[in-house]
Scaffold this motif. Structure first.
Motif, short mmCIF file in Angstrom:
data_model
loop_
_atom_site.label_atom_id
_atom_site.label_comp_id
_atom_site.label_asym_id
_atom_site.label_seq_id
_atom_site.Cartn_x
_atom_site.Cartn_y
_atom_site.Cartn_z
N GLY A 250 0.79 -1.22 0.00
CA GLY A 250 0.00 0.00 0.00
C GLY A 250 0.83 1.26 0.00
N THR A 251 1.13 1.77 1.17
CA THR A 251 1.70 3.10 1.32
C THR A 251 2.95 3.33 0.50
OG1 THR A 251 0.88 3.07 3.60
CG2 THR A 251 2.41 4.83 3.01
N LEU A 256 5.83 5.26 -4.41
CA LEU A 256 6.94 5.16 -5.36
C LEU A 256 6.43 4.99 -6.79
CD1 LEU A 256 9.41 2.91 -3.34
CD2 LEU A 256 9.51 5.40 -3.67
N SER A 257 5.34 4.25 -6.96
CA SER A 257 4.75 4.09 -8.28
C SER A 257 4.26 5.43 -8.81
CB SER A 257 3.60 3.08 -8.24
OG SER A 257 3.05 2.89 -9.52
N ASP A 258 3.62 6.23 -7.95
CA ASP A 258 3.16 7.56 -8.36
C ASP A 258 4.33 8.44 -8.81
OD1 ASP A 258 0.55 6.92 -7.82
OD2 ASP A 258 0.47 7.97 -5.90
N VAL A 259 5.42 8.38 -8.05
CA VAL A 259 6.60 9.19 -8.38
C VAL A 259 7.11 8.84 -9.77
CG1 VAL A 259 9.03 9.60 -7.80
CG2 VAL A 259 7.30 9.62 -5.99
N GLN A 260 7.28 7.55 -10.03
CA GLN A 260 7.85 7.14 -11.30
C GLN A 260 6.89 7.39 -12.47
OE1 GLN A 260 10.92 4.08 -11.65
NE2 GLN A 260 9.31 2.78 -12.49
N ALA A 261 5.60 7.12 -12.26
CA ALA A 261 4.62 7.37 -13.31
C ALA A 261 4.56 8.86 -13.64
CB ALA A 261 3.24 6.85 -12.89
N GLY A 262 4.70 9.70 -12.63
CA GLY A 262 4.71 11.14 -12.87
C GLY A 262 5.89 11.57 -13.72
N ARG A 263 7.04 10.99 -13.47
CA ARG A 263 8.22 11.31 -14.29
C ARG A 263 8.03 10.85 -15.74
NH1 ARG A 263 12.53 9.19 -9.78
NH2 ARG A 263 12.44 11.03 -8.42
N LEU A 264 7.39 9.71 -15.93
CA LEU A 264 7.13 9.24 -17.28
C LEU A 264 6.18 10.19 -18.01
CD1 LEU A 264 6.77 5.34 -17.09
CD2 LEU A 264 8.31 6.65 -18.56
N LYS A 265 5.16 10.66 -17.33
CA LYS A 265 4.25 11.61 -17.94
C LYS A 265 4.99 12.86 -18.40
CE LYS A 265 -0.07 10.46 -15.56
NZ LYS A 265 -1.15 10.99 -14.69
N SER A 266 5.83 13.37 -17.53
CA SER A 266 6.58 14.58 -17.85
C SER A 266 7.53 14.34 -19.02
CB SER A 266 7.37 15.04 -16.62
OG SER A 266 8.15 16.18 -16.92
N ALA A 267 8.23 13.23 -18.99
CA ALA A 267 9.22 12.94 -20.04
C ALA A 267 8.57 12.74 -21.40
CB ALA A 267 10.03 11.68 -19.67
N GLN A 268 7.33 12.22 -21.41
CA GLN A 268 6.64 11.97 -22.68
C GLN A 268 5.73 13.11 -23.10
OE1 GLN A 268 5.59 7.53 -23.33
NE2 GLN A 268 5.21 7.89 -21.16
#
Length: 271
Positions: A250-251, A256-268
């Motif tokens: 959970g926590t 950590l998944s949110d952090v990485q997915a956010g970076r992918l959104k920004s990079a793309q």
């Protein structure tokens, strides 16, 4: 030992389990694979804890996405998690793996649903056309858990979404599986979906892994973002401790998944 998840490949998971056993981390986590009743109880605790975490990043739309143009260096340097994302964890950049999984791990038991699960878990290149992949392992001194971290890119958002769809479908029909290993022995797995992480474009699951009689517990979350998929997994000793399960399923996992997915959104350039 080999580092990185290789799209959470069977071979590397086996190495992680055996290495953890050799290091003696977590003590009690090295018992035989739990009974079905234990797995059910643990899964329920993990799933319940996931509801207390921050909202997980939703899958991004494919409009304007350019995930397939991300290079392995960009993934390593801009996207993957580092010790700054979770205090105390470190990694060796020289150990990052930058190879896709090209050879299928054929399940010996479990049937077609389990084969679908394994292919999706490993982001099998011949099936999904994986164009780039980088895998990283982060560890923390004195802690029996490791963070297994990957990003894979695909020719289109359709392939990225197909991987998530297949993983979710495999989880519905696969209760346990075994995969023979080169040199003898096999890896057995008992995966279960985390319902709270089953959303459009994403999936989460816990998995009991056993290699040569040594057992570990993994919690993983996969999120499709444009033409890429983010994978964050936490592996550690088998436990029924609610605090440990809350972190793993959970926590910490969702954060950590949110952090990485956010970076992918920004990079793309995906909104």
């Amino acid at each position: 030992m080999p580092f990185g998840t290789k799209g959470v490949s069977i071979a590397v998971l086996a190495a992680i389990v055996l290495s953890a056993a050799a290091c003696g981390s977590g003590g009690s986590g090295k018992a035989a694979k739990p009974s079905a009743s234990t797995r059910t109880s643990t899964n329920a605790s993990t799933a319940a804890s996931a509801t207390t975490s921050a909202p997980t990043a939703q899958a991004a739309s494919s409009g304007g996405a350019s995930g397939s143009t991300l290079t392995t260096d960009e993934i390593s340097n801009r996207i993957l998690l580092t010790g700054k994302d979770e205090a105390g964890y470190t990694f060796d950049p020289a150990q990052d793996s930058k190879a896709t999984t090209n050879a299928q791990d054929v399940v010996a038991t479990g049937g077609s649903a389990c084969q679908t699960f394994v292919d999706a878990q490993e982001a099998l290149s011949p099936k999904y056309g994986t164009t780039a992949e980088v895998d990283r392992e982060l560890t923390k001194a004195g802690d029996g858990h490791s963070i297994e971290d990957s990003v894979m890119t695909f020719p289109s958002a359709a392939e990225a979404s197909a991987l998530i769809t297949d993983l979710a479908a495999g989880l519905k029909g696969c209760q346990s599986l075994s995969v023979p290993q080169q040199g003898g022995g096999s890896v057995t797995m008992s995966p279960s979906a985390i319902p709270e992480l089953a959303r459009a474009g994403q999936a989460g699951y816990i998995d009991y892994l056993t290699a040569d009689g040594k057992a570990e517990l993994m919690a993983a979350e996969l999120v499709a973002v444009g033409t890429a998929v983010s994978v964050v997994a936490i592996i550690g000793p088998v436990s029924t401790d609610p605090t440990v399960l809350k972190q793993m399923g959970g926590t910490l996992l969702s954060h950590l998944s949110d952090v990485q997915a956010g970076r992918l959104k920004s990079a793309q350039g995906v909104s």
